[in-house]
Motif scaffolding. Structure first.
Motif, mmCIF file in Angstrom:
data_model
loop_
_atom_site.group_PDB
_atom_site.id
_atom_site.type_symbol
_atom_site.label_atom_id
_atom_site.label_comp_id
_atom_site.label_asym_id
_atom_site.label_seq_id
_atom_site.Cartn_x
_atom_site.Cartn_y
_atom_site.Cartn_z
ATOM 1 N N ASP A 55 0.833 -1.203 0.000
ATOM 2 C CA ASP A 55 0.000 0.000 0.000
ATOM 3 C C ASP A 55 0.874 1.262 0.000
ATOM 4 O O ASP A 55 0.565 2.231 -0.692
ATOM 5 N N THR A 86 1.566 -0.741 -10.858
ATOM 6 C CA THR A 86 0.295 -0.815 -10.126
ATOM 7 C C THR A 86 -0.333 -2.187 -10.295
ATOM 8 O O THR A 86 -0.785 -2.797 -9.312
ATOM 9 N N ASP A 87 -0.370 -2.695 -11.511
ATOM 10 C CA ASP A 87 -0.941 -4.022 -11.768
ATOM 11 C C ASP A 87 -0.180 -5.104 -11.008
ATOM 12 O O ASP A 87 -0.789 -6.013 -10.428
ATOM 13 N N GLN A 91 -0.958 -4.829 -7.250
ATOM 14 C CA GLN A 91 -2.327 -5.295 -6.994
ATOM 15 C C GLN A 91 -2.416 -6.817 -7.038
ATOM 16 O O GLN A 91 -3.129 -7.424 -6.232
ATOM 17 N N LYS A 109 -1.018 -8.114 -3.800
ATOM 18 C CA LYS A 109 -1.975 -7.891 -2.707
ATOM 19 C C LYS A 109 -3.061 -8.953 -2.694
ATOM 20 O O LYS A 109 -3.436 -9.455 -1.645
ATOM 21 N N GLN A 110 -3.555 -9.311 -3.876
ATOM 22 C CA GLN A 110 -4.595 -10.342 -3.952
ATOM 23 C C GLN A 110 -4.090 -11.686 -3.439
ATOM 24 O O GLN A 110 -4.836 -12.423 -2.809
#
Length: 76
Positions: free
Chosen positions: A43, A65-66, A69, A72-73
């Motif tokens: 984050d 960013t991709d 993300q 994070k998933q």
């Protein structure tokens, strides 16, 4: 992850150093199995990336960013 964009000039200083340091924190926490802290660092990475739009090309920003993300998933 950040080094290739630094070399190509797609991310400028001081953002490059900030992202590199945060990426090292992400790696450290994930290697220790501290996934909650790793996600917090992810984050932080995104926050830094979004706070300096003039220091990163849109393409590099989108790829990073991709990538963040997707991590994070996996870790949440």
């Amino acid at each position: 992850m950040v080094a290739a964009y630094e070399t190509s000039g797609e991310i400028k200083q001081p953002l490059t150093s900030q992202l590199r340091n945060t990426a090292e924190q992400i790696q450290h926490h994930s290697e220790k199995g501290h996934m909650k802290q790793a996600v917090k660092s992810l984050d932080d990475f995104l926050k830094k990336l979004n706070n300096k739009p003039k220091d990163v090309t849109p393409e590099a920003k989108q790829v990073l960013t991709d990538y963040v993300q997707s991590l994070k998933q996996l870790w949440e």
